[in-house]
Design an enzyme around this catalytic site. Structure first.
Site, mmCIF file in Angstrom:
data_model
loop_
_atom_site.group_PDB
_atom_site.id
_atom_site.type_symbol
_atom_site.label_atom_id
_atom_site.label_comp_id
_atom_site.label_asym_id
_atom_site.label_seq_id
_atom_site.Cartn_x
_atom_site.Cartn_y
_atom_site.Cartn_z
ATOM 1 N N LYS A 85 -37.370 -103.261 -58.008
ATOM 2 C CA LYS A 85 -36.353 -102.197 -58.137
ATOM 3 C C LYS A 85 -36.657 -101.369 -59.385
ATOM 4 O O LYS A 85 -37.283 -101.850 -60.341
ATOM 5 C CB LYS A 85 -34.928 -102.768 -58.232
ATOM 6 C CG LYS A 85 -34.618 -103.671 -59.452
ATOM 7 C CD LYS A 85 -34.213 -102.946 -60.723
ATOM 8 C CE LYS A 85 -34.108 -103.885 -61.919
ATOM 9 N NZ LYS A 85 -34.256 -103.270 -63.212
ATOM 10 N N PRO A 135 -45.473 -106.468 -61.603
ATOM 11 C CA PRO A 135 -45.786 -106.937 -62.957
ATOM 12 C C PRO A 135 -44.617 -107.717 -63.570
ATOM 13 O O PRO A 135 -43.456 -107.501 -63.201
ATOM 14 C CB PRO A 135 -46.079 -105.653 -63.735
ATOM 15 C CG PRO A 135 -45.537 -104.539 -62.914
ATOM 16 C CD PRO A 135 -45.499 -105.005 -61.500
ATOM 17 N N GLY A 190 -42.056 -109.233 -66.521
ATOM 18 C CA GLY A 190 -41.380 -108.756 -67.741
ATOM 19 C C GLY A 190 -41.472 -107.252 -67.858
ATOM 20 O O GLY A 190 -41.699 -106.706 -68.925
ATOM 21 N N LEU A 231 -38.623 -104.523 -63.646
ATOM 22 C CA LEU A 231 -38.683 -104.225 -62.210
ATOM 23 C C LEU A 231 -38.051 -105.342 -61.369
ATOM 24 O O LEU A 231 -38.184 -105.353 -60.153
ATOM 25 C CB LEU A 231 -40.142 -104.016 -61.780
ATOM 26 C CG LEU A 231 -40.874 -102.840 -62.455
ATOM 27 C CD1 LEU A 231 -42.354 -102.835 -62.084
ATOM 28 C CD2 LEU A 231 -40.239 -101.505 -62.060
ATOM 29 N N GLY A 265 -38.815 -108.501 -60.989
ATOM 30 C CA GLY A 265 -39.775 -109.307 -60.237
ATOM 31 C C GLY A 265 -39.290 -110.725 -59.959
ATOM 32 O O GLY A 265 -39.385 -111.210 -58.828
ATOM 33 N N ASP A 289 -29.234 -109.333 -61.318
ATOM 34 C CA ASP A 289 -29.967 -108.392 -60.456
ATOM 35 C C ASP A 289 -30.189 -108.948 -59.047
ATOM 36 O O ASP A 289 -30.627 -108.226 -58.153
ATOM 37 C CB ASP A 289 -31.361 -108.089 -61.056
ATOM 38 C CG ASP A 289 -31.299 -107.074 -62.189
ATOM 39 O OD1 ASP A 289 -30.239 -106.435 -62.366
ATOM 40 O OD2 ASP A 289 -32.311 -106.918 -62.901
HETATM 41 P P1 ATP Z 1 -35.410 -107.709 -64.928
HETATM 42 O O1 ATP Z 1 -35.801 -106.308 -64.543
HETATM 43 O O2 ATP Z 1 -34.551 -108.405 -63.864
HETATM 44 O O3 ATP Z 1 -34.872 -107.849 -66.291
HETATM 45 P P2 ATP Z 1 -38.136 -108.240 -65.455
HETATM 46 O O4 ATP Z 1 -38.878 -107.481 -64.385
HETATM 47 O O5 ATP Z 1 -38.044 -107.563 -66.780
HETATM 48 O O6 ATP Z 1 -36.725 -108.597 -64.897
HETATM 49 P P3 ATP Z 1 -39.402 -110.689 -64.676
HETATM 50 O O7 ATP Z 1 -40.688 -110.177 -64.127
HETATM 51 O O8 ATP Z 1 -38.373 -111.123 -63.710
HETATM 52 O O9 ATP Z 1 -38.778 -109.619 -65.697
HETATM 53 O O10 ATP Z 1 -39.779 -111.869 -65.687
HETATM 54 C C1 ATP Z 1 -39.047 -112.208 -66.813
HETATM 55 C C2 ATP Z 1 -39.413 -113.644 -67.202
HETATM 56 O O11 ATP Z 1 -38.907 -114.513 -66.190
HETATM 57 C C3 ATP Z 1 -40.910 -113.894 -67.250
HETATM 58 O O12 ATP Z 1 -41.330 -113.875 -68.571
HETATM 59 C C4 ATP Z 1 -41.118 -115.234 -66.592
HETATM 60 O O13 ATP Z 1 -41.468 -116.232 -67.516
HETATM 61 C C5 ATP Z 1 -39.778 -115.627 -65.995
HETATM 62 N N1 ATP Z 1 -39.829 -115.880 -64.537
HETATM 63 C C6 ATP Z 1 -39.154 -116.845 -63.892
HETATM 64 N N2 ATP Z 1 -39.368 -116.801 -62.571
HETATM 65 C C7 ATP Z 1 -40.214 -115.785 -62.338
HETATM 66 C C8 ATP Z 1 -40.804 -115.242 -61.165
HETATM 67 N N3 ATP Z 1 -40.569 -115.759 -59.939
HETATM 68 N N4 ATP Z 1 -41.606 -114.166 -61.301
HETATM 69 C C9 ATP Z 1 -41.835 -113.633 -62.530
HETATM 70 N N5 ATP Z 1 -41.310 -114.125 -63.668
HETATM 71 C C10 ATP Z 1 -40.508 -115.176 -63.602
#
Ligand code: ATP
Length: 311
Positions: free
Chosen positions: A11, A95, A97, A100, A102, A137
């Site tokens: 997203k 990607p 952290g 998005l 993930g 999210d």
């Molecule tokens: P958001 O936008 O919801 O804040 P994000 O895109 O910034 O999330 P994620 O990619 O979800 O961040 O990852 C944040 C942290 O979550 C990572 O540093 C990782 O250690 C942990 N994590 C736990 N489960 C997962 C997963 N299935 N995929 C990616 N990271 C994960």
């Protein structure tokens, strides 16, 4: 044995406004969320007993019980005991952290997939409620498309489909931002400006930057939508990461409909009306930045959340 293959889209936030504090310690938010077609692929296979096995092709994704997909499986086992275990295979394309969602979308895929595998017949809102107990999210990731998200992000109102827009996503491989850090820093720096009472919070929502954006979204006005992108977290993330700030400026100079950081960053997105324009923008940006650490993706807005691959 049947494998369930799920497509779990990322997203972006067309808008993220911080209204104030909530009694539960989270922030009261107004967000406009949008699914894009950059997606992780999640395979689920039934296992005997209550085993949960997790595999992922990306070395930085935790494979222990802290993984959000693993936590989603544990949550489903808790609510629906004696259904068995599951092997979860994550093909990571989003990607990490990056702002998005993930991890959240992987968890949403496990909820939707186990509902199918175990033949539970849960409704969309039951799946969203389960997801909200794991992360703010996740309910949006289950629903997908375009939506207004309020409260912690779990209070969702679907909005018209905007799948005629494209977003070029740009992220430095070596850079990630912790979402808790971004919100904590925002509170430290701007907490005094928060709307304190429910009435003041309501007034801020009524008068805030979401009003013109929502009008544009409701009219599917793709010329106006990019004019009203908004993200309060840029105020803490951009000063901390000058490279991200420079990237955002470069998108503007090169030319796009509008540009903004997504969520807590550090991904920056830029909107275009056609795929050809998005491809051209990606090529131009790659050329002017000339940095092998910078990754770019051309994505299209999509109108759904988690989908079975065969659907
Ligand atoms: P958001 O936008 O919801 O804040 P994000 O895109 O910034 O999330 P994620 O990619 O979800 O961040 O990852 C944040 C942290 O979550 C990572 O540093 C990782 O250690 C942990 N994590 C736990 N489960 C997962 C997963 N299935 N995929 C990616 N990271 C994960």
């Amino acid at each position: 044995m049947q494998t369930y293959t799920l497509i779990a889209p990322a997203k972006i936030n067309l808008l993220l406004e911080i209204i104030g504090d909530r009694p539960d310690g989270f922030h009261e938010l107004v967000m406009v969320m949008q699914s894009v077609d950059l997606a992780d692929i999640i395979d689920l296979k039934a296992l005997p007993n209550d085993q949960i096995q997790l595999h992922c092709n990306h070395p930085d994704v935790p494979l222990d019980a802290s993984n959000l997909a693993h936590r989603a499986a544990v949550l489903m086992q808790k609510h629906f005991p004696d259904r068995g275990g599951v092997e979860i295979i994550i093909q990571k394309n989003i990607p990490i952290g990056a702002g998005l969602a993930g991890g959240s979308t992987d968890a949403a895929a496990v909820l939707v997939g186990l509902d199918l595998m175990w033949n539970l017949g849960l409704t969309q809102s039951e799946l969203q409620e389960l997801g909200a107990t794991l992360g703010s999210d996740i309910p949006f990731c289950v629903l997908g498309g375009t939506a207004l998200a309020m409260g912690r992000g779990e209070d969702l109102t679907p909005l018209p489909n905007l799948d005629q827009l494209y977003a070029v996503l740009a992220k430095y491989r070596s850079l990630s931002v912790s979402t808790p850090w971004a919100y904590k820093t925002y509170r430290q720096q701007f907490g005094e400006t928060y709307a304190q009472t429910p009435e003041a919070q309501e007034q801020r929502r009524r008068e805030g930057p979401s009003v013109p954006l929502l009008t544009a979204v409701n009219h599917k006005d793709t010329a106006q939508i990019p004019q009203y992108l908004y993200n309060d977290l840029e105020r803490v993330v951009l000063p901390q990461h000058p490279k991200v700030s420079a990237l955002r400026k470069k998108f503007k100079q090169v030319g796009c409909l509008g540009t903004m950081m997504s969520g807590s960053g550090p991904t920056v997105f830029a909107l275009t009306k056609t795929q050809a324009e998005a491809e051209a923008l990606k090529t131009q940006l790659q050329a002017v930045m000339g940095d092998p650490d910078l990754e770019l993706w051309v994505t299209q807005f999509c109108g759904s959340g988690i989908q079975l691959e065969s659907a």
